[in-house]
Design a protein around this motif. Structure first.
Motif, PDB file in Angstrom:
ATOM      1  N   ASP A 148       0.819  -1.205   0.000  1.00 49.18           N
ATOM      2  CA  ASP A 148       0.000   0.000   0.000  1.00 49.18           C
ATOM      3  C   ASP A 148       0.857   1.262   0.000  1.00 49.18           C
ATOM      4  OD1 ASP A 148       1.019  -0.526   2.488  1.00 49.18           O
ATOM      5  OD2 ASP A 148      -0.754   0.098   3.601  1.00 49.18           O
ATOM      6  N   GLY A 149       2.119   1.134  -0.396  1.00 49.12           N
ATOM      7  CA  GLY A 149       3.045   2.254  -0.353  1.00 49.12           C
ATOM      8  C   GLY A 149       3.395   2.819  -1.714  1.00 49.12           C
ATOM      9  N   TRP A 150       4.678   3.131  -1.888  1.00 46.81           N
ATOM     10  CA  TRP A 150       5.131   3.874  -3.039  1.00 46.81           C
ATOM     11  C   TRP A 150       4.862   3.181  -4.379  1.00 46.81           C
ATOM     12  CZ3 TRP A 150       5.924   8.078  -5.427  1.00 46.81           C
ATOM     13  CH2 TRP A 150       6.805   8.184  -6.510  1.00 46.81           C
ATOM     14  N   PRO A 151       5.126   1.890  -4.555  1.00 43.92           N
ATOM     15  CA  PRO A 151       4.894   1.293  -5.882  1.00 43.92           C
ATOM     16  C   PRO A 151       3.458   1.468  -6.369  1.00 43.92           C
ATOM     17  CG  PRO A 151       6.189  -0.194  -4.523  1.00 43.92           C
ATOM     18  CD  PRO A 151       5.719   0.904  -3.615  1.00 43.92           C
ATOM     19  N   GLY A 152       2.478   1.191  -5.499  1.00 39.61           N
ATOM     20  CA  GLY A 152       1.080   1.347  -5.899  1.00 39.61           C
ATOM     21  C   GLY A 152       0.686   2.797  -6.066  1.00 39.61           C
ATOM     22  N   LEU A 153       1.208   3.663  -5.202  1.00 41.09           N
ATOM     23  CA  LEU A 153       0.893   5.097  -5.291  1.00 41.09           C
ATOM     24  C   LEU A 153       1.418   5.681  -6.595  1.00 41.09           C
ATOM     25  CD1 LEU A 153      -0.211   7.599  -3.665  1.00 41.09           C
ATOM     26  CD2 LEU A 153       2.164   7.994  -2.999  1.00 41.09           C
ATOM     27  N   ARG A 154       2.649   5.332  -6.932  1.00 38.52           N
ATOM     28  CA  ARG A 154       3.239   5.848  -8.177  1.00 38.52           C
ATOM     29  C   ARG A 154       2.411   5.418  -9.386  1.00 38.52           C
ATOM     30  NH1 ARG A 154       9.264   4.085  -9.116  1.00 38.52           N
ATOM     31  NH2 ARG A 154       8.226   2.051  -8.971  1.00 38.52           N
ATOM     32  N   GLU A 155       1.962   4.165  -9.384  1.00 36.50           N
ATOM     33  CA  GLU A 155       1.155   3.676 -10.502  1.00 36.50           C
ATOM     34  C   GLU A 155      -0.218   4.338 -10.538  1.00 36.50           C
ATOM     35  OE1 GLU A 155      -0.653  -0.571 -12.194  1.00 36.50           O
ATOM     36  OE2 GLU A 155       0.811  -0.550 -10.551  1.00 36.50           O
ATOM     37  N   ALA A 156      -0.852   4.509  -9.354  1.00 41.05           N
ATOM     38  CA  ALA A 156      -2.196   5.079  -9.298  1.00 41.05           C
ATOM     39  C   ALA A 156      -2.223   6.521  -9.794  1.00 41.05           C
ATOM     40  CB  ALA A 156      -2.739   5.002  -7.873  1.00 41.05           C
ATOM     41  N   TYR A 157      -1.148   7.254  -9.522  1.00 47.18           N
ATOM     42  CA  TYR A 157      -1.106   8.672  -9.895  1.00 47.18           C
ATOM     43  C   TYR A 157      -0.240   8.951 -11.125  1.00 47.18           C
ATOM     44  CZ  TYR A 157      -3.603  10.356  -5.751  1.00 47.18           C
ATOM     45  OH  TYR A 157      -4.570  10.620  -4.803  1.00 47.18           O
ATOM     46  N   GLY A 158       0.431   7.931 -11.659  1.00 45.19           N
ATOM     47  CA  GLY A 158       1.294   8.149 -12.816  1.00 45.19           C
ATOM     48  C   GLY A 158       2.429   9.103 -12.519  1.00 45.19           C
ATOM     49  N   LEU A 159       3.059   8.939 -11.366  1.00 51.56           N
ATOM     50  CA  LEU A 159       4.109   9.867 -10.947  1.00 51.56           C
ATOM     51  C   LEU A 159       5.427   9.520 -11.641  1.00 51.56           C
ATOM     52  CD1 LEU A 159       3.341  10.123  -7.122  1.00 51.56           C
ATOM     53  CD2 LEU A 159       2.588  11.629  -8.976  1.00 51.56           C
ATOM     54  N   PRO A 160       6.123  10.517 -12.196  1.00 52.94           N
ATOM     55  CA  PRO A 160       7.355  10.251 -12.954  1.00 52.94           C
ATOM     56  C   PRO A 160       8.606  10.199 -12.081  1.00 52.94           C
ATOM     57  CG  PRO A 160       6.782  12.569 -13.123  1.00 52.94           C
ATOM     58  CD  PRO A 160       5.684  11.922 -12.314  1.00 52.94           C
TER      59      PRO A 160
END
Length: 480
Positions: A148-160
């Motif tokens: 529930d941390g950075w890997p999923g967050l980055r994918e959910a928001y499309g963060l570069p």
């Protein structure tokens, strides 16, 4: 069978663990205070590291309870992202575990920035970060790896952006100094207001609810029913402002967690140990870790070194295997030992034992292999049997080299043993971890300075032994 298990635990204190951040330690101290009020002995194993260590320790019985959050339980531990409280309780029951009702506050993950920096870039929500690829993200090590941390967050928001992992408490200092732009927060962190941070809106509702609860083993209801009942009675009694205020007392006002927890419970603060008393206690713990692990290593490594010297081909296999052990990350080895030995000194000693093998095996092999051939041939020519040659000639000649290996192992162990605090082994690592968590240089030095002095003392002791252990005549013969 249940009767036998309960009998085995009879008379033992209830053991509660806590993660390596202030709020978890505070909740652990509240559980201790509840036990004190009920006349139940509760032992607190503080700051044991991350979620996985505590979860494994709870399931295996090394601890009886620890504070957790429903979002972590659902997404990270049980992998039931859409589960409600009833479903979580049912899944826990299948594992012999129980959960209190929510304590009354939600400590969700969030991302935060300094207010001036957020205003400058016009960022008030997580999705806006995608328009600023140059921002530096400093995220806690556990958050970097969690489901529930950075890997999923980055994918959910499309963060570069890419992110660097660091200790959660040190991240605030990085944000203050400007070396990082964005960090992960816990919503009840006292530092949010202290550092004038903006909590970015989770506009895509990625983070679930993280309601604080206690997880505990079901057998505690039979072993200490009054304590588990009192623990369950805490449900709904701690709201977010109260938790944030307690965190602030510890982090910003430097009050001990036990005193803050006791004040919230309306109890007298427990008497705290003085610094000298704490150092003396940690010294005994540290000496125990180093001494026992080194003693075990001597029993195993010296024969292995002799074998490696006597059987060169097989000896290369022995040296290679002990060399591989030395390359394993030390923290990983400590954690790997938990399933075998539980939480506490035992897994730390096992890990330190493995790290001690290579220097002793290698130096024993090198010392024996380096004995001049003419000395070995002379000992054989006068009719000394192999065992006598080993004990009367070869080992005394190699003693200096062997002791150098033991010295290396001992000094390495003194330093590496500080990591044992992450799995409840105590020692000098305990104040070091607490000092990092509380940004308290005094506490860090309380562990670091004695550890350095112990390493110097060990090194000096073995250097004296190296000079004295080999008979003078054999030393002169070896040089000639």
């Amino acid at each position: 069978m249940a009767t036998l298990v309960l009998s085995a635990h009879a008379g033992e204190p209830v053991r509660i663990g806590s993660k390596n951040f202030t709020e978890s330690v505070l909740l652990g101290e509240i559980a201790v205070g509840v036990g004190r009020a009920e006349g139940v002995e509760v032992e607190h194993r503080r700051q044991l590291g991350g979620t996985r260590i505590l979860w494994r320790a709870l399931q295996e019985g090394s601890i009886d309870a620890y504070p957790e959050y429903t979002g972590t339980l659902a997404r990270e531990l049980l992998r039931m992202p859409d589960a409600d409280i009833d479903a979580l309780e049912a899944a826990l029951a299948e594992r012999g575990l129980r959960m209190t009702g929510p304590l009354g506050f939600d400590n969700t993950y969030a991302l935060g920035m300094r207010a001036d920096r957020a205003l400058e870039l016009d960022i008030d929500r997580i999705s806006a970060l995608a328009s600023h690829p140059g921002l530096v993200l400093g995220l806690s090590n556990e958050f970097m790896q969690r489901e529930d941390g950075w890997p999923g967050l980055r994918e959910a928001y499309g963060l570069p952006q890419s992110a660097n992992g660091l200790d959660h408490d040190l991240a605030y200092r990085g944000l203050e100094s400007g070396s990082v732009d964005v960090i992960d927060l816990y919503s009840t962190d006292a530092e949010i207001a202290h550092y004038n941070l903006v909590v970015l809106d989770d506009d895509r509702r990625y983070f679930p609810s993280y309601q604080a609860v206690y997880l505990y083993r079901a057998d505690v209801d039979a072993r200490a029913p009054q304590w588990s009942a009192a623990l369950s009675a805490l449900a709904g009694t701690i709201d977010a402002p109260s938790m944030r205020a307690m965190n602030a007392e510890v982090k910003l006002e430097r009050r001990p967690e036990a005193a803050v927890a006791a004040a919230w419970l309306g109890q007298a603060a427990p008497v705290s140990r003085g610094r000298l008393s704490r150092i003396a206690r940690r010294t005994l713990e540290h000496l125990g870790l180093v001494g026992v692990s080194l003693g075990m290593a001597l029993v195993v490594a010296l024969p292995l070194g002799v074998f490696a010297a006597r059987r060169p081909k097989a000896g290369q296999v022995v040296l290679s295997l002990t060399g591989v052990l030395q390359t394993l990350p030390s923290l990983a080895v400590f954690v790997f030992m938990i399933p075998l030995f539980g939480i506490g000194a035992a897994p730390a000693i096992a890990a330190l034992f493995l790290y001690s093998l290579l220097p002793i095996v290698r130096n024993t092999h090198a010392g024996l292999a380096g004995i001049p051939r003419d000395l070995r041939e002379t000992a054989a020519a006068i009719g000394l049997p192999p065992r006598t040659r080993l004990w009367r000639v070869e080992l005394p000649l190699a003693a200096g080299t062997i002791l150098a290996g033991i010295k290396t192992a001992a000094v390495i162990n003194v330093g590496t043993a500080t990591l044992g605090a992450l799995i409840g082994a105590g020692g000098y690592g305990q104040p070091i971890l607490a000092g990092i968590r509380l940004d308290d240089i005094g506490l860090i030095l309380e562990g670091a300075i004695p550890a350095a002095l112990m390493a110097l003392a060990v090194q000096g002791l073995f250097e004296v032994l190296e000079r004295r252990v080999t008979p003078r005549g054999l030393r002169l013969a070896a040089r000639s």
